[in-house]
Design a protein around this motif. Structure first.
Motif, PDB file in Angstrom:
ATOM      1  N   ILE A 166      83.512 109.284  -8.282  1.00  0.00           N
ATOM      2  CA  ILE A 166      83.601 108.484  -9.513  1.00  0.00           C
ATOM      3  C   ILE A 166      82.205 108.077  -9.980  1.00  0.00           C
ATOM      4  CG2 ILE A 166      84.363 106.278 -10.490  1.00  0.00           C
ATOM      5  CD1 ILE A 166      86.810 106.465  -8.620  1.00  0.00           C
ATOM      6  N   THR A 167      81.419 107.536  -9.053  1.00  0.00           N
ATOM      7  CA  THR A 167      80.084 107.064  -9.431  1.00  0.00           C
ATOM      8  C   THR A 167      79.174 108.218  -9.839  1.00  0.00           C
ATOM      9  OG1 THR A 167      79.431 106.995  -7.094  1.00  0.00           O
ATOM     10  CG2 THR A 167      80.215 104.940  -8.076  1.00  0.00           C
ATOM     11  N   LYS A 168      79.319 109.342  -9.175  1.00  0.00           N
ATOM     12  CA  LYS A 168      78.509 110.509  -9.545  1.00  0.00           C
ATOM     13  C   LYS A 168      78.843 110.956 -10.966  1.00  0.00           C
ATOM     14  CE  LYS A 168      77.234 115.153  -8.100  1.00  0.00           C
ATOM     15  NZ  LYS A 168      77.466 116.250  -7.171  1.00  0.00           N
ATOM     16  N   LYS A 169      80.146 111.047 -11.264  1.00  0.00           N
ATOM     17  CA  LYS A 169      80.575 111.493 -12.592  1.00  0.00           C
ATOM     18  C   LYS A 169      80.149 110.495 -13.672  1.00  0.00           C
ATOM     19  CE  LYS A 169      84.354 114.012 -14.432  1.00  0.00           C
ATOM     20  NZ  LYS A 169      83.575 115.173 -14.377  1.00  0.00           N
ATOM     21  N   ALA A 170      80.223 109.195 -13.361  1.00  0.00           N
ATOM     22  CA  ALA A 170      79.875 108.160 -14.340  1.00  0.00           C
ATOM     23  C   ALA A 170      78.367 107.931 -14.440  1.00  0.00           C
ATOM     24  CB  ALA A 170      80.572 106.854 -13.983  1.00  0.00           C
ATOM     25  N   GLY A 171      77.622 108.389 -13.440  1.00  0.00           N
ATOM     26  CA  GLY A 171      76.180 108.226 -13.468  1.00  0.00           C
ATOM     27  C   GLY A 171      75.686 106.891 -12.938  1.00  0.00           C
ATOM     28  N   TYR A 172      76.436 106.307 -12.012  1.00  0.00           N
ATOM     29  CA  TYR A 172      76.048 105.027 -11.416  1.00  0.00           C
ATOM     30  C   TYR A 172      76.002 105.175  -9.900  1.00  0.00           C
ATOM     31  CZ  TYR A 172      77.400 103.238 -15.999  1.00  0.00           C
ATOM     32  OH  TYR A 172      77.509 103.023 -17.348  1.00  0.00           O
ATOM     33  N   ASN A 173      75.517 104.127  -9.247  1.00  0.00           N
ATOM     34  CA  ASN A 173      75.532 104.147  -7.788  1.00  0.00           C
ATOM     35  C   ASN A 173      76.742 103.341  -7.278  1.00  0.00           C
ATOM     36  OD1 ASN A 173      74.758 101.376  -7.722  1.00  0.00           O
ATOM     37  ND2 ASN A 173      72.620 101.977  -7.941  1.00  0.00           N
ATOM     38  N   ARG A 174      76.988 103.432  -5.984  1.00  0.00           N
ATOM     39  CA  ARG A 174      78.145 102.774  -5.386  1.00  0.00           C
ATOM     40  C   ARG A 174      78.112 101.255  -5.578  1.00  0.00           C
ATOM     41  NH1 ARG A 174      81.254 105.743  -1.723  1.00  0.00           N
ATOM     42  NH2 ARG A 174      81.666 103.924  -0.426  1.00  0.00           N
ATOM     43  N   SER A 175      76.936 100.661  -5.493  1.00  0.00           N
ATOM     44  CA  SER A 175      76.853  99.201  -5.638  1.00  0.00           C
ATOM     45  C   SER A 175      77.303  98.765  -7.037  1.00  0.00           C
ATOM     46  CB  SER A 175      75.454  98.690  -5.323  1.00  0.00           C
ATOM     47  OG  SER A 175      74.512  99.210  -6.226  1.00  0.00           O
ATOM     48  N   THR A 176      77.018  99.566  -8.040  1.00  0.00           N
ATOM     49  CA  THR A 176      77.485  99.252  -9.396  1.00  0.00           C
ATOM     50  C   THR A 176      79.008  99.298  -9.439  1.00  0.00           C
ATOM     51  OG1 THR A 176      75.465 100.152 -10.370  1.00  0.00           O
ATOM     52  CG2 THR A 176      77.372  99.931 -11.828  1.00  0.00           C
ATOM     53  N   PHE A 177      79.596 100.296  -8.810  1.00  0.00           N
ATOM     54  CA  PHE A 177      81.064 100.385  -8.755  1.00  0.00           C
ATOM     55  C   PHE A 177      81.641  99.093  -8.182  1.00  0.00           C
ATOM     56  CE2 PHE A 177      85.030 101.145  -6.577  1.00  0.00           C
ATOM     57  CZ  PHE A 177      85.769 101.883  -7.494  1.00  0.00           C
ATOM     58  N   TYR A 178      81.065  98.628  -7.067  1.00  0.00           N
ATOM     59  CA  TYR A 178      81.596  97.452  -6.376  1.00  0.00           C
ATOM     60  C   TYR A 178      81.356  96.140  -7.133  1.00  0.00           C
ATOM     61  CZ  TYR A 178      82.761 100.402  -2.430  1.00  0.00           C
ATOM     62  OH  TYR A 178      83.315 101.376  -1.631  1.00  0.00           O
ATOM     63  N   GLU A 179      80.519  96.164  -8.148  1.00  0.00           N
ATOM     64  CA  GLU A 179      80.377  94.990  -9.010  1.00  0.00           C
ATOM     65  C   GLU A 179      81.613  94.801  -9.881  1.00  0.00           C
ATOM     66  OE1 GLU A 179      76.758  94.672 -11.321  1.00  0.00           O
ATOM     67  OE2 GLU A 179      75.636  95.699  -9.726  1.00  0.00           O
ATOM     68  N   TYR A 180      82.356  95.891 -10.107  1.00  0.00           N
ATOM     69  CA  TYR A 180      83.493  95.855 -11.019  1.00  0.00           C
ATOM     70  C   TYR A 180      84.842  96.036 -10.326  1.00  0.00           C
ATOM     71  CZ  TYR A 180      79.839  96.301 -14.489  1.00  0.00           C
ATOM     72  OH  TYR A 180      78.731  96.079 -15.259  1.00  0.00           O
ATOM     73  N   PHE A 181      84.852  96.781  -9.238  1.00  0.00           N
ATOM     74  CA  PHE A 181      86.108  97.139  -8.580  1.00  0.00           C
ATOM     75  C   PHE A 181      85.958  97.033  -7.060  1.00  0.00           C
ATOM     76  CE2 PHE A 181      85.546  99.821 -12.393  1.00  0.00           C
ATOM     77  CZ  PHE A 181      86.618  99.373 -13.163  1.00  0.00           C
ATOM     78  N   THR A 182      87.067  96.797  -6.382  1.00  0.00           N
ATOM     79  CA  THR A 182      87.027  96.755  -4.918  1.00  0.00           C
ATOM     80  C   THR A 182      87.244  98.133  -4.311  1.00  0.00           C
ATOM     81  OG1 THR A 182      89.370  96.164  -4.836  1.00  0.00           O
ATOM     82  CG2 THR A 182      87.774  94.349  -4.771  1.00  0.00           C
ATOM     83  N   ASP A 183      88.066  98.954  -4.985  1.00  0.00           N
ATOM     84  CA  ASP A 183      88.352 100.309  -4.516  1.00  0.00           C
ATOM     85  C   ASP A 183      89.027 101.080  -5.645  1.00  0.00           C
ATOM     86  OD1 ASP A 183      91.020  99.380  -4.565  1.00  0.00           O
ATOM     87  OD2 ASP A 183      91.100  99.113  -2.399  1.00  0.00           O
ATOM     88  N   VAL A 184      89.441 102.314  -5.385  1.00  0.00           N
ATOM     89  CA  VAL A 184      90.062 103.133  -6.437  1.00  0.00           C
ATOM     90  C   VAL A 184      91.405 102.552  -6.884  1.00  0.00           C
ATOM     91  CG1 VAL A 184      88.868 105.278  -5.859  1.00  0.00           C
ATOM     92  CG2 VAL A 184      91.052 104.763  -4.778  1.00  0.00           C
ATOM     93  N   TYR A 185      92.100 101.898  -5.968  1.00  0.00           N
ATOM     94  CA  TYR A 185      93.387 101.284  -6.331  1.00  0.00           C
ATOM     95  C   TYR A 185      93.178 100.123  -7.297  1.00  0.00           C
ATOM     96  CZ  TYR A 185      95.204 104.126  -2.549  1.00  0.00           C
ATOM     97  OH  TYR A 185      95.538 105.195  -1.764  1.00  0.00           O
ATOM     98  N   ASP A 186      92.070  99.435  -7.161  1.00  0.00           N
ATOM     99  CA  ASP A 186      91.729  98.345  -8.076  1.00  0.00           C
ATOM    100  C   ASP A 186      91.444  98.887  -9.476  1.00  0.00           C
ATOM    101  OD1 ASP A 186      91.164  95.675  -8.860  1.00  0.00           O
ATOM    102  OD2 ASP A 186      89.024  95.966  -8.451  1.00  0.00           O
ATOM    103  N   VAL A 187      90.810 100.029  -9.579  1.00  0.00           N
ATOM    104  CA  VAL A 187      90.558 100.642 -10.887  1.00  0.00           C
ATOM    105  C   VAL A 187      91.900 100.919 -11.567  1.00  0.00           C
ATOM    106  CG1 VAL A 187      89.489 102.534 -12.163  1.00  0.00           C
ATOM    107  CG2 VAL A 187      88.445 101.749 -10.039  1.00  0.00           C
ATOM    108  N   LEU A 188      92.808 101.525 -10.831  1.00  0.00           N
ATOM    109  CA  LEU A 188      94.133 101.841 -11.376  1.00  0.00           C
ATOM    110  C   LEU A 188      94.867 100.565 -11.779  1.00  0.00           C
ATOM    111  CD1 LEU A 188      96.345 103.903 -12.051  1.00  0.00           C
ATOM    112  CD2 LEU A 188      97.105 103.704  -9.671  1.00  0.00           C
ATOM    113  N   GLU A 189      94.834  99.562 -10.926  1.00  0.00           N
ATOM    114  CA  GLU A 189      95.534  98.309 -11.227  1.00  0.00           C
ATOM    115  C   GLU A 189      94.961  97.636 -12.469  1.00  0.00           C
ATOM    116  OE1 GLU A 189      96.753  94.040  -9.210  1.00  0.00           O
ATOM    117  OE2 GLU A 189      95.675  95.517  -8.009  1.00  0.00           O
ATOM    118  N   GLN A 190      93.643  97.614 -12.599  1.00  0.00           N
ATOM    119  CA  GLN A 190      93.031  97.009 -13.784  1.00  0.00           C
ATOM    120  C   GLN A 190      93.383  97.789 -15.049  1.00  0.00           C
ATOM    121  OE1 GLN A 190      88.946  95.664 -13.617  1.00  0.00           O
ATOM    122  NE2 GLN A 190      89.086  95.293 -11.409  1.00  0.00           N
ATOM    123  N   LEU A 191      93.407  99.101 -14.956  1.00  0.00           N
ATOM    124  CA  LEU A 191      93.785  99.930 -16.093  1.00  0.00           C
ATOM    125  C   LEU A 191      95.235  99.632 -16.496  1.00  0.00           C
ATOM    126  CD1 LEU A 191      92.708 103.547 -16.545  1.00  0.00           C
ATOM    127  CD2 LEU A 191      95.034 102.917 -17.085  1.00  0.00           C
TER     128      LEU A 191
END
Length: 190
Positions: free
Chosen positions: A36-61
């Motif tokens: 996800i982070t590679k495709k979006a162009g961010y690092n893992r720490s940026t991901f964790y600023e917004y989401f806890t895991d992939v299930y959290d992304v789905l739940e927020q969506l």
């Protein structure tokens, strides 16, 4: 230092979009934060600023989609002559079809359909009771049936190559409802 809200929202959306590109082709347990982070162009720490895991992304969506449904004005959910929000639901479904067709489809999240019904059912029930329907088990089960049918037919519609126009679908559903489930709901009035 405060973050720019527009940049924050865009970063969240970019991560969500990257997740979604994987979700439409693979099961959620096979999606990694790294891809996800590679495709979006961010690092893992940026991901964790917004989401806890992939299930959290789905739940927020999913929560975002459900909040859009709940934001619909009550009068849009029901007119005085038609307690079932056919046109409003079809329009909402159409506006968010890229997500809803997948989430409510064969490879989507099974809990999402229950969450959609749970969010709209009380609004419809309240409208029907105000319009004179008798509150009780029969109304509850009739609404459950009607909402399941509506979600099913919308999912079917989005997966058809030669699907009717949104106007034709709304008209067809209106005819089916007035002769069937909605007729039943209207008969519950006292």
């Amino acid at each position: 230092m405060k973050k720019n809200p527009a940049i924050t929202a865009q970063t969240r959306q970019n991560l969500t979009d990257a997740f979604w590109q994987f979700y439409i082709t693979k099961r959620i347990e096979k999606i990694t934060i790294k891809e996800i982070t590679k495709k979006a162009g961010y690092n893992r720490s940026t991901f964790y600023e917004y989401f806890t895991d992939v299930y959290d992304v789905l739940e927020q969506l999913e929560n975002n989609l459900i909040s859009k449904l709940q934001e619909m004005p009550m009068q849009q959910l029901s007119s005085s002559g038609d307690p079932f929000p056919l046109e409003a639901l079809v329009r909402l479904y159409s506006d968010h079809s890229q997500y809803l067709a997948v989430l409510l489809g064969d490879h989507g999240d099974p809990a999402f359909q229950r969450r959609i019904k749970a969010s709209i059912k009380p609004l419809m029930k309240e409208t029907l009771v105000v319009q004179g329907a008798k509150d009780g088990i029969e109304l509850d089960y009739t609404l459950e049936y009607a909402l399941s049918a509506m979600i099913g037919i919308l999912s079917y519609w989005f997966n058809q190559e030669n699907a009717p126009s949104i106007e034709d679908l709304t008209a067809l559903l209106g005819e089916l409802s007035s002769d069937g489930v909605i007729g039943k709901l209207m008969g519950l009035r006292e």
